[in-house]
Design a protein around this motif. Structure first.
Motif, PDB file in Angstrom:
ATOM      1  N   UNK A 162       0.820  -1.199   0.000  1.00  9.26           N
ATOM      2  CA  UNK A 162       0.000   0.000   0.000  1.00  9.26           C
ATOM      3  C   UNK A 162       0.864   1.262   0.000  1.00  9.26           C
ATOM      4  N   UNK A 163       0.214   2.393  -0.289  1.00 10.58           N
ATOM      5  CA  UNK A 163       0.821   3.723  -0.202  1.00 10.58           C
ATOM      6  C   UNK A 163       2.081   3.880  -1.040  1.00 10.58           C
ATOM      7  N   UNK A 164       1.948   3.643  -2.318  1.00  7.82           N
ATOM      8  CA  UNK A 164       3.046   3.862  -3.245  1.00  7.82           C
ATOM      9  C   UNK A 164       3.567   5.293  -3.116  1.00  7.82           C
ATOM     10  N   UNK A 165       4.879   5.435  -3.081  1.00  8.18           N
ATOM     11  CA  UNK A 165       5.485   6.758  -2.954  1.00  8.18           C
ATOM     12  C   UNK A 165       5.889   7.108  -1.539  1.00  8.18           C
ATOM     13  N   UNK A 166       5.395   6.370  -0.554  1.00  5.29           N
ATOM     14  CA  UNK A 166       5.773   6.608   0.832  1.00  5.29           C
ATOM     15  C   UNK A 166       7.009   5.768   1.180  1.00  5.29           C
ATOM     16  N   UNK A 167       7.584   6.047   2.335  1.00  4.23           N
ATOM     17  CA  UNK A 167       8.731   5.284   2.799  1.00  4.23           C
ATOM     18  C   UNK A 167       8.390   3.801   2.861  1.00  4.23           C
ATOM     19  N   UNK A 168       9.358   2.969   2.488  1.00  6.08           N
ATOM     20  CA  UNK A 168       9.129   1.536   2.384  1.00  6.08           C
ATOM     21  C   UNK A 168       8.621   0.921   3.685  1.00  6.08           C
ATOM     22  N   UNK A 169       9.245   1.282   4.805  1.00 10.68           N
ATOM     23  CA  UNK A 169       8.814   0.700   6.077  1.00 10.68           C
ATOM     24  C   UNK A 169       7.450   1.222   6.504  1.00 10.68           C
ATOM     25  N   UNK A 170       7.146   2.455   6.176  1.00 11.51           N
ATOM     26  CA  UNK A 170       5.800   2.979   6.438  1.00 11.51           C
ATOM     27  C   UNK A 170       4.767   2.151   5.675  1.00 11.51           C
ATOM     28  N   UNK A 171       5.071   1.817   4.445  1.00 11.32           N
ATOM     29  CA  UNK A 171       4.155   1.011   3.639  1.00 11.32           C
ATOM     30  C   UNK A 171       3.891  -0.341   4.303  1.00 11.32           C
ATOM     31  N   UNK A 172       4.954  -0.955   4.822  1.00  9.35           N
ATOM     32  CA  UNK A 172       4.794  -2.231   5.513  1.00  9.35           C
ATOM     33  C   UNK A 172       3.941  -2.077   6.772  1.00  9.35           C
ATOM     34  N   UNK A 173       4.204  -1.015   7.520  1.00 12.05           N
ATOM     35  CA  UNK A 173       3.460  -0.797   8.765  1.00 12.05           C
ATOM     36  C   UNK A 173       1.986  -0.553   8.504  1.00 12.05           C
ATOM     37  N   UNK A 174       1.678   0.192   7.442  1.00  7.81           N
ATOM     38  CA  UNK A 174       0.274   0.454   7.125  1.00  7.81           C
ATOM     39  C   UNK A 174      -0.429  -0.835   6.717  1.00  7.81           C
ATOM     40  N   UNK A 175       0.294  -1.729   6.056  1.00 12.28           N
ATOM     41  CA  UNK A 175      -0.288  -3.033   5.767  1.00 12.28           C
ATOM     42  C   UNK A 175      -0.685  -3.752   7.046  1.00 12.28           C
ATOM     43  N   UNK A 176       0.177  -3.691   8.064  1.00 15.41           N
ATOM     44  CA  UNK A 176      -0.147  -4.296   9.357  1.00 15.41           C
ATOM     45  C   UNK A 176      -1.335  -3.606  10.009  1.00 15.41           C
ATOM     46  N   UNK A 177      -1.365  -2.285   9.910  1.00 15.42           N
ATOM     47  CA  UNK A 177      -2.489  -1.518  10.471  1.00 15.42           C
ATOM     48  C   UNK A 177      -3.817  -1.983   9.875  1.00 15.42           C
ATOM     49  N   UNK A 178      -3.849  -2.121   8.561  1.00 16.44           N
ATOM     50  CA  UNK A 178      -5.089  -2.524   7.909  1.00 16.44           C
ATOM     51  C   UNK A 178      -5.511  -3.929   8.352  1.00 16.44           C
ATOM     52  N   UNK A 179      -4.566  -4.836   8.421  1.00 16.74           N
ATOM     53  CA  UNK A 179      -4.885  -6.194   8.858  1.00 16.74           C
ATOM     54  C   UNK A 179      -5.388  -6.204  10.301  1.00 16.74           C
ATOM     55  N   UNK A 180      -4.741  -5.417  11.168  1.00 13.19           N
ATOM     56  CA  UNK A 180      -5.170  -5.343  12.562  1.00 13.19           C
ATOM     57  C   UNK A 180      -6.581  -4.787  12.704  1.00 13.19           C
ATOM     58  N   UNK A 181      -6.989  -3.971  11.740  1.00 14.55           N
ATOM     59  CA  UNK A 181      -8.347  -3.410  11.745  1.00 14.55           C
ATOM     60  C   UNK A 181      -9.370  -4.352  11.109  1.00 14.55           C
TER      61      UNK A 181
END
Length: 460
Positions: free
Chosen positions: A204-223
């Motif tokens: 997710x979030x193309x153009x953002x920092x790579x690790x931020x993209x990974x973290x947001x993936x975790x956020x979505x799954x946790x939700x």
């Protein structure tokens, strides 16, 4: 008195257009403003403001569930979508009215209809047919949602529609991986909707920092969001009580609502720019120089229609710079570097400056990366799996801070202050010399340690 009807005519009454119109009118200029929708533009009417209210609404649901861990006994709970929807629209109408009043009280004339160019100095109002001439014209019409033209695309909604749905669906399929898609996926999941988010890319979030993209993936799954990557829709087919969406890998997903959050484009298609000598990029974005001047000497453009940095506060700053340039004989080019921004996932993202990938491209190995990931104090009792991620990137021997990236509660609030630090060119030593505020999430930003060499992530 000039031979023109107006000294300035502004097309678009969003944040940038209203700021420019108000400032010009305060200088005694004759100002006309045309807006085909409600004054306030995307941010107020169908963007940032109503979306943030919906995020708050979704967050309350999670807070109620977690309250028992803090000793609160909560009875039967239900969510009523029309109550929130109507309250948001009432506030949107109030804010839009304030924008109208700002223009009118300062002496600008507001025309509530679409405008188009006849030539570089002449505007026609499309509903009434009235024409006006203006010495200078500012284009501030913003952007509009874009969706791929697949078979059955007419059955999908876009972000403009999301705020006024008749009822909340039981299932929603959100197509896209950008900030709008991620935000609305979190909103609907928080309201109890079975939410699936599909993206053609791998993160997710193309153009953002790579690790931020990974973290947001975790956020979505946790939700509780069902994430599916590397597929694109090819057809939307109505069925009894909903839709079946077919994807290019042959898979099918059933849903009640299909939400296309696949991007936005500059809203230039019907302006008649070709009659005014205003050139656009292939994307439809208006070509401008550093002073926001278009390829026509008397015509300027600010905000999302130029596709520079598509944020409401940026449009406002560009508009103020335009007034200095066009009416105060003081050429001002707004600085688009190191602009802080937030993505209102649940919890949100805050970012300013360079991503790690951008920093490595610019500085090579002459940089240091600091990271931390931890469970925030609030979540230790509630049992929430959501963690906080922080990343600080420095450059050179002096370790000038060139990028900060946060994922966690209050990141949008924290990044505003940190944006000042990056803009000012502060160093890691300045952060280290600052005493922590304990116990807070934000204190971790002044206690960061370098990331271990073997923990370097894949940078995109």
């Amino acid at each position: 008195m000039s031979d023109y009807d107006f000294d300035l005519f502004v097309i678009g009454a969003g944040s940038g257009g209203v700021r420019a119109g108000r400032l010009a009118a305060q200088l005694g200029k004759r100002v006309g403003v045309a807006e085909e929708s409600l004054p306030g533009g995307t941010c107020v009417v169908r963007g940032c403001v109503p979306k943030k209210f919906m995020v708050y609404g979704a967050d309350y649901g999670a807070s109620i569930k977690e309250a028992a861990s803090y000793g609160w006994t909560v009875g039967e709970v239900s969510f009523d979508w029309p109550t929130l929807r109507d309250a948001i629209q009432k506030e949107v109408s109030r804010l839009s009215g304030i924008y109208s009043t700002i223009l009118e009280k300062n002496g600008a004339t507001l025309f509530r209809e679409r405008a188009e160019f006849i030539d570089a100095n002449t505007i026609r109002l499309c509903e009434s047919g009235k024409t006006f001439t203006a010495e200078k014209i500012l284009i501030a019409v913003g952007g509009t949602p874009w969706a791929p033209g697949i078979k059955g695309a007419e059955h999908a909604i876009v972000s403009d529609h999301a705020f006024t749905l008749d009822k909340l669906p039981e299932r929603v399929l959100i197509i896209g991986g950008g900030y709008i898609a991620c935000e609305f996926a979190g909103i609907y999941a928080g309201m109890g909707v079975k939410t699936t988010q599909v993206y053609r890319g791998g993160r997710l979030l193309n153009g953002f920092d790579s690790e931020v993209r990974d973290q947001v993936g975790e956020v979505q799954l946790n939700n509780g969001i069902d994430l599916k990557f590397n597929i694109s829709p090819t057809e939307i087919k109505p069925t009894k009580g909903g839709y079946i969406v077919t994807f290019d890998d042959g898979s099918k997903i059933g849903t009640d609502v299909v939400f296309m959050a696949t991007g936005r484009k500059p809203n230039t298609a019907t302006l008649g720019l070709e009659h005014a000598g205003v050139e656009v990029e292939d994307s439809g974005a208006i070509k401008v120089d550093a002073l926001s001047k278009t390829t026509a000497d008397n015509i300027y453009a600010v905000g999302d229609v130029t596709n520079r940095v598509n944020l409401t506060p940026v449009a406002i700053r560009e508009a103020a710079a335009f007034i200095e340039t066009a009416f105060k004989d003081n050429p001002v080019a707004y600085d688009h570097d190191n602009i802080a921004s937030a993505v209102f996932t649940r919890p949100p993202v805050g970012t300013v400056g360079l991503s790690e990938g951008q920093a490595r491209q610019k500085f090579g190995e002459d940089m240091t990366v600091y990271t931390t990931k931890f469970r925030p104090m609030k979540n230790t009792l509630s049992g929430s799996p959501q963690k906080v991620f922080m990343k600080l990137i420095t450059q050179g021997k002096d370790e000038v801070v060139v990028g900060i990236h946060l994922v966690g509660d209050d990141s949008g609030e924290i990044i505003q202050a940190l944006g000042i630090c990056v803009k000012a060119g502060l160093t890691k030593a300045d952060f280290d010399a600052t005493c922590a505020v304990h116990p807070t999430i934000a204190e971790e930003i002044v206690t960061l340690k370098p990331r271990e060499p073997n923990k370097t992530t894949i940078v995109s």
